[in-house]
Design a protein around this motif. Sequence first.
Motif, mmCIF file in Angstrom:
data_model
loop_
_atom_site.group_PDB
_atom_site.id
_atom_site.type_symbol
_atom_site.label_atom_id
_atom_site.label_comp_id
_atom_site.label_asym_id
_atom_site.label_seq_id
_atom_site.Cartn_x
_atom_site.Cartn_y
_atom_site.Cartn_z
ATOM 1 N N GLY A 17 22.307 -8.966 1.232
ATOM 2 C CA GLY A 17 23.043 -9.708 2.261
ATOM 3 C C GLY A 17 23.203 -11.172 1.912
ATOM 4 O O GLY A 17 24.277 -11.751 2.103
ATOM 5 N N LEU A 21 26.697 -13.148 1.377
ATOM 6 C CA LEU A 21 27.001 -14.371 2.135
ATOM 7 C C LEU A 21 27.249 -15.565 1.220
ATOM 8 O O LEU A 21 28.046 -16.453 1.564
ATOM 9 C CB LEU A 21 25.839 -14.696 3.082
ATOM 10 C CG LEU A 21 25.674 -13.799 4.307
ATOM 11 C CD1 LEU A 21 24.368 -14.133 5.022
ATOM 12 C CD2 LEU A 21 26.851 -13.951 5.267
ATOM 13 N N HIS A 24 30.905 -15.164 0.382
ATOM 14 C CA HIS A 24 31.817 -14.796 1.466
ATOM 15 C C HIS A 24 31.992 -15.895 2.507
ATOM 16 O O HIS A 24 33.056 -16.008 3.115
ATOM 17 C CB HIS A 24 31.327 -13.517 2.150
ATOM 18 C CG HIS A 24 31.598 -12.284 1.350
ATOM 19 N ND1 HIS A 24 31.315 -12.193 0.002
ATOM 20 C CD2 HIS A 24 32.138 -11.083 1.680
ATOM 21 C CE1 HIS A 24 31.668 -11.013 -0.435
ATOM 22 N NE2 HIS A 24 32.170 -10.322 0.555
ATOM 23 N N VAL A 25 30.953 -16.688 2.731
ATOM 24 C CA VAL A 25 31.073 -17.779 3.702
ATOM 25 C C VAL A 25 32.124 -18.781 3.240
ATOM 26 O O VAL A 25 32.963 -19.238 4.023
ATOM 27 C CB VAL A 25 29.706 -18.467 3.907
ATOM 28 C CG1 VAL A 25 29.870 -19.780 4.661
ATOM 29 C CG2 VAL A 25 28.767 -17.547 4.674
ATOM 30 N N SER A 175 31.129 -6.627 -3.489
ATOM 31 C CA SER A 175 30.536 -6.555 -2.152
ATOM 32 C C SER A 175 30.716 -5.185 -1.513
ATOM 33 O O SER A 175 29.816 -4.692 -0.824
ATOM 34 C CB SER A 175 31.143 -7.634 -1.252
ATOM 35 O OG SER A 175 30.877 -8.914 -1.774
ATOM 36 N N LEU A 183 31.086 -4.458 6.577
ATOM 37 C CA LEU A 183 30.241 -5.638 6.409
ATOM 38 C C LEU A 183 30.925 -6.704 5.558
ATOM 39 O O LEU A 183 30.678 -7.897 5.739
ATOM 40 C CB LEU A 183 28.894 -5.252 5.789
ATOM 41 C CG LEU A 183 27.731 -5.103 6.755
ATOM 42 C CD1 LEU A 183 26.457 -4.715 6.029
ATOM 43 C CD2 LEU A 183 27.513 -6.381 7.546
ATOM 44 N N SER A 186 33.091 -8.489 8.064
ATOM 45 C CA SER A 186 32.267 -9.254 9.006
ATOM 46 C C SER A 186 31.638 -10.470 8.337
ATOM 47 O O SER A 186 31.564 -11.545 8.944
ATOM 48 C CB SER A 186 31.173 -8.357 9.591
ATOM 49 O OG SER A 186 31.737 -7.259 10.256
ATOM 50 N N SER A 187 31.178 -10.311 7.104
ATOM 51 C CA SER A 187 30.537 -11.423 6.392
ATOM 52 C C SER A 187 31.531 -12.526 6.055
ATOM 53 O O SER A 187 31.158 -13.700 5.985
ATOM 54 C CB SER A 187 29.878 -10.915 5.106
ATOM 55 O OG SER A 187 28.910 -9.926 5.390
ATOM 56 N N TYR A 208 26.362 -20.556 6.890
ATOM 57 C CA TYR A 208 25.353 -19.739 6.202
ATOM 58 C C TYR A 208 24.237 -19.331 7.157
ATOM 59 O O TYR A 208 23.734 -18.208 7.097
ATOM 60 C CB TYR A 208 24.761 -20.501 5.012
ATOM 61 C CG TYR A 208 25.619 -20.471 3.774
ATOM 62 C CD1 TYR A 208 25.903 -19.264 3.132
ATOM 63 C CD2 TYR A 208 26.148 -21.635 3.222
ATOM 64 C CE1 TYR A 208 26.688 -19.223 1.996
ATOM 65 C CE2 TYR A 208 26.930 -21.608 2.089
ATOM 66 C CZ TYR A 208 27.199 -20.395 1.471
ATOM 67 O OH TYR A 208 27.980 -20.352 0.345
ATOM 68 N N GLY A 211 25.350 -16.468 9.362
ATOM 69 C CA GLY A 211 25.341 -15.230 8.594
ATOM 70 C C GLY A 211 23.943 -14.714 8.329
ATOM 71 O O GLY A 211 23.668 -13.511 8.480
ATOM 72 N N TYR A 215 22.208 -11.117 9.496
ATOM 73 C CA TYR A 215 21.666 -10.117 8.570
ATOM 74 C C TYR A 215 20.200 -9.810 8.856
ATOM 75 O O TYR A 215 19.791 -8.645 8.875
ATOM 76 C CB TYR A 215 21.834 -10.586 7.122
ATOM 77 C CG TYR A 215 23.108 -10.093 6.481
ATOM 78 C CD1 TYR A 215 23.154 -8.891 5.787
ATOM 79 C CD2 TYR A 215 24.283 -10.823 6.584
ATOM 80 C CE1 TYR A 215 24.328 -8.443 5.201
ATOM 81 C CE2 TYR A 215 25.462 -10.383 6.013
ATOM 82 C CZ TYR A 215 25.478 -9.184 5.320
ATOM 83 O OH TYR A 215 26.639 -8.735 4.748
ATOM 84 N N LEU A 237 25.753 -9.956 13.561
ATOM 85 C CA LEU A 237 26.597 -11.040 13.037
ATOM 86 C C LEU A 237 27.549 -11.545 14.123
ATOM 87 O O LEU A 237 27.749 -12.755 14.282
ATOM 88 C CB LEU A 237 27.402 -10.562 11.823
ATOM 89 C CG LEU A 237 26.730 -10.622 10.454
ATOM 90 C CD1 LEU A 237 27.594 -9.920 9.408
ATOM 91 C CD2 LEU A 237 26.459 -12.055 10.027
#
Length: 260
Positions: A17, A21, A24-25, A175, A183, A186-187, A208, A211, A215, A237
Amino acid sequence: MFDLDLLSILLPALVAGILVLSTHVVMGQQVLKRGIIFIDLAIAQVAALGAIVAHLNQYIEAMPFANVWMPALFAISGASFIAWLSKRMADELEAIIGCFYVLAAVAAMLLLSNDPHGAEMLKQLMSGQILWVSWSQLALPAVIYAAILIVLAIKPHILARRGFYLIFAIVITLSVELVGVYLVFSSLILPALAVNHYRGRFKLCWAYTVGLVGYVAGLLLSAKFDLPSGAAIVATLAISAIVFRFILVVKSRYQLPLLR
């Protein structure tokens, strides 16, 4: 208290996770900025379609790392197509991306319709099996994510250009293999959406945090109540993002010195 066996399952899942993140963030904020919210779902679904094609063809499946390069090939092709469309049909791009996602999803269902294990594979690709991620599966994503983060640190403006689509396709491919389509979406979106109206100095740090809280809470709840881990994390999340947005509203309304 969790026993050591449970910890040995939760720890690699949490690291997976965190790895997701890590990229992805940043990418999610760019997705919101570009206004192409469904691109992550579309590319994730296309990458999943590549995995299905590899699974159904025994010659491709027998090739080394076919579970990585085949979805990557599909994802990069899909991202390149969307990049091409972004210059020619910008006013209809989001609608086309939505259609792209639906067509990829339908193609996946049709390809797996006669496969005895098709339903299980489709469920795994969509919901993921983050609790069963092994340390060996994390090695390649960790190296590639680290390389991408270094590139973004050196050349942060690359995301504002066409290079965004290539990086996005690579990130999504890895991912989906780790956590599944739901996910991935969502992430990308929920942490970015949580801090979208935040104007403080630590916007990225708070994203972060949103997120990570999601998780950790999702994994703990799924372990304690025997819930599907992917679904639990998506829910937590969402709750984490909503709570942060609520805090921002309270801060703005009452002029509180929070989240500076």
